[in-house]
Design a protein around this motif. Structure first.
Motif, short mmCIF file in Angstrom:
data_model
loop_
_atom_site.label_atom_id
_atom_site.label_comp_id
_atom_site.label_asym_id
_atom_site.label_seq_id
_atom_site.Cartn_x
_atom_site.Cartn_y
_atom_site.Cartn_z
N ALA A 8 0.81 -1.22 0.00
CA ALA A 8 0.00 0.00 0.00
C ALA A 8 0.84 1.27 0.00
CB ALA A 8 -0.94 -0.01 1.20
N ASP A 9 2.03 1.22 0.57
CA ASP A 9 2.81 2.45 0.70
C ASP A 9 3.37 2.96 -0.63
OD1 ASP A 9 4.68 0.46 0.39
OD2 ASP A 9 5.98 1.12 2.02
N ILE A 10 3.28 2.15 -1.70
CA ILE A 10 3.74 2.64 -3.01
C ILE A 10 2.59 2.83 -3.99
CG2 ILE A 10 6.01 1.58 -2.68
CD1 ILE A 10 5.18 -0.44 -4.91
N LEU A 11 1.36 2.79 -3.51
CA LEU A 11 0.22 2.90 -4.42
C LEU A 11 0.27 4.19 -5.22
CD1 LEU A 11 -2.45 2.15 -5.67
CD2 LEU A 11 -3.61 2.90 -3.58
N GLU A 12 0.56 5.31 -4.58
CA GLU A 12 0.56 6.58 -5.30
C GLU A 12 1.56 6.57 -6.46
OE1 GLU A 12 1.11 11.40 -4.53
OE2 GLU A 12 1.14 10.01 -2.84
N GLU A 13 2.76 6.05 -6.23
CA GLU A 13 3.75 6.02 -7.30
C GLU A 13 3.43 4.96 -8.34
OE1 GLU A 13 7.62 3.59 -6.14
OE2 GLU A 13 6.97 4.80 -4.42
N MET A 14 2.53 4.04 -8.04
CA MET A 14 2.13 3.01 -8.99
C MET A 14 1.02 3.46 -9.92
SD MET A 14 3.82 0.09 -8.64
CE MET A 14 2.67 -1.12 -9.28
N ARG A 15 0.34 4.57 -9.59
CA ARG A 15 -0.87 4.92 -10.31
C ARG A 15 -0.67 5.11 -11.81
NH1 ARG A 15 -5.83 6.47 -8.04
NH2 ARG A 15 -6.36 6.60 -10.25
N SER A 16 0.36 5.84 -12.21
CA SER A 16 0.56 6.07 -13.64
C SER A 16 0.84 4.77 -14.38
CB SER A 16 1.68 7.08 -13.87
OG SER A 16 2.91 6.60 -13.35
N PHE A 17 1.58 3.88 -13.75
CA PHE A 17 1.83 2.56 -14.34
C PHE A 17 0.54 1.77 -14.48
CE2 PHE A 17 2.54 -1.98 -13.31
CZ PHE A 17 3.21 -2.37 -14.46
N LEU A 18 -0.26 1.73 -13.44
CA LEU A 18 -1.52 0.99 -13.48
C LEU A 18 -2.47 1.59 -14.50
CD1 LEU A 18 -1.95 0.48 -9.63
CD2 LEU A 18 -1.38 -1.30 -11.30
N ASP A 19 -2.50 2.91 -14.58
CA ASP A 19 -3.36 3.58 -15.56
C ASP A 19 -3.00 3.19 -16.99
OD1 ASP A 19 -4.65 4.86 -13.48
OD2 ASP A 19 -3.59 6.76 -13.74
N ALA A 20 -1.72 2.91 -17.22
CA ALA A 20 -1.24 2.65 -18.58
C ALA A 20 -1.40 1.20 -19.03
CB ALA A 20 0.23 3.07 -18.70
N ILE A 21 -1.71 0.30 -18.11
CA ILE A 21 -1.85 -1.11 -18.49
C ILE A 21 -3.10 -1.27 -19.36
CG2 ILE A 21 -2.29 -3.44 -17.62
CD1 ILE A 21 -0.68 -2.70 -15.13
N PRO A 22 -2.96 -1.84 -20.55
CA PRO A 22 -4.10 -1.89 -21.48
C PRO A 22 -5.07 -3.04 -21.24
CG PRO A 22 -2.17 -2.77 -22.56
CD PRO A 22 -1.72 -2.29 -21.21
N THR A 23 -4.68 -4.01 -20.43
CA THR A 23 -5.54 -5.16 -20.17
C THR A 23 -6.35 -4.93 -18.90
OG1 THR A 23 -3.99 -6.34 -18.73
CG2 THR A 23 -3.73 -6.66 -21.11
N LEU A 24 -7.28 -5.83 -18.63
CA LEU A 24 -7.89 -5.90 -17.31
C LEU A 24 -6.78 -6.13 -16.29
CD1 LEU A 24 -11.14 -7.78 -16.39
CD2 LEU A 24 -9.07 -8.20 -15.05
N VAL A 25 -6.93 -5.53 -15.11
CA VAL A 25 -5.91 -5.59 -14.06
C VAL A 25 -6.53 -6.20 -12.80
CG1 VAL A 25 -4.33 -4.26 -12.61
CG2 VAL A 25 -4.77 -3.54 -14.97
N ILE A 26 -5.78 -7.09 -12.16
CA ILE A 26 -6.18 -7.59 -10.84
C ILE A 26 -5.09 -7.24 -9.84
CG2 ILE A 26 -6.80 -9.57 -9.43
CD1 ILE A 26 -7.79 -11.01 -11.77
N ILE A 27 -5.48 -6.62 -8.75
CA ILE A 27 -4.54 -6.26 -7.68
C ILE A 27 -4.54 -7.37 -6.64
CG2 ILE A 27 -3.89 -4.54 -5.97
CD1 ILE A 27 -3.91 -3.52 -8.89
#
Length: 302
Positions: free
Chosen positions: A156-175
């Motif tokens: 959880a402590d890196i969620l903010e820095e992960m956001r742009s990466f997660l936004d860019a994933i073109p497939t469905l995403v599971i956390i």
């Protein structure tokens, strides 16, 4: 090897909760058997063998119908042990791979033929040496034509820095594991607020409501985990899946009883409708979509 660890319960209890027919364990692993499928030289942990025979025996004991086998980090990018378990499942398993960044299209097709339906990107520094986001995005673009999705594991402590990466994933995403929140905090606090903001940002971001043993430091009956997970199951009921996490990597100091893990289900999904979505409908449309439609588990789409 005497230093190899056992992280699973030798005799798990029979759950009080009876799983509905067709229930899917959407997050589990296999270790070896290492005589045939050695651990990676880069493995950060060295578990004892926990192969497909053990997994399927547990499946039957708990009343589970199918498994999603996630490539264990101790096997690196060699998915042979996972593929072996899928092949031995008699059609009752699919898989999530960890792949070499230079993997060929031919090899991706081979993994697909072997039952793989997703790739996993791990951002836990204690488990992996590097996590190159640009190369991960390239892999996620290449799996899109296969109909695969992307599984992402982070804290959880890196969620903010992960956001742009997660936004860019073109497939469905599971956390994985709800993004590993601190469940001792208030479930309406800023940490879960940030995670909900992620889920709200895209309708194709899902999460696994898994690992009370791993996330709840107060131990069984894992009340803090239930407090966190239950609202997610209710509010995002079409985007949640559940799994045992067997054989519980790195949990040798707090080995959970798998029967107790199953008994968590009615606490986070208290109605039959929520249980059906969590355990059957959602994982089936991810991993067996054609069968799910054919059997009327999910409606056909145009």
């Amino acid at each position: 090897m005497s230093d190899r660890k056992v992280s699973w319960h030798a005799n798990p209890s029979t759950p009080s909760f009876k799983l509905p027919p067709g229930a899917v364990d959407a997050h589990c692993h296999v270790f070896g058997p290492t005589a045939e499928f050695p651990l990676s030289p880069k493995a950060k942990y060295t578990p004892q063998d926990a192969g497909p025979d053990m997994l399927f025996a547990l499946r039957d004991r708990l009343g589970i119908s199918r498994n999603i086998i996630v490539q264990a980090s101790c096997h690196g990018t060699d998915n042979a042990a996972t593929l072996n378990a899928i092949a031995k499942s008699r059609g009752k398993a699919r898989g999530v791979a960890v792949v070499d960044l230079a993997i060929s299209d031919f090899e991706l097709e081979r993994l697909h033929d072997g039952g793989i339906r997703a790739v996993r990107f791990n951002f836990l520094k204690r488990l992996v040496d590097e996590a190159p986001k640009d190369k991960f995005l390239e892999i996620s673009r290449r799996i899109l034509p296969l109909g695969w999705h992307t599984v992402v594991y982070f804290e959880a402590d890196i969620l903010e820095e992960m956001r742009s990466f997660l936004d860019a994933i073109p497939t469905l995403v599971i956390i994985d594991h709800m993004g590993r929140p601190d469940v001792t905090r208030h479930p309406d606090g800023p940490e879960m607020g940030a995670f909900r903001s992620l889920l709200d940002s895209r309708e194709d971001i899902w999460t696994k409501v898994t690992c009370p043993d791993r996330l709840d430091p107060r131990g069984p009956p894992w009340n803090d985990f239930a407090r966190f997970a239950s609202p997610l199951v209710s509010d995002y009921q079409d985007r949640v899946v559940w799994g045992t996490d067997w054989p519980h990597p790195n949990m040798e100091d707090a080995v959970p009883d798998d029967g107790d893990l199953v008994d968590m289900i009615p606490r986070i999904a208290p109605t039959a409708d929520l249980q059906r979505k969590l355990l059957i409908e959602n994982p089936m449309r991810l991993y067996w979509p054609e069968e799910a439609t054919l059997r009327g588990i999910v409606p056909a789409t145009d």
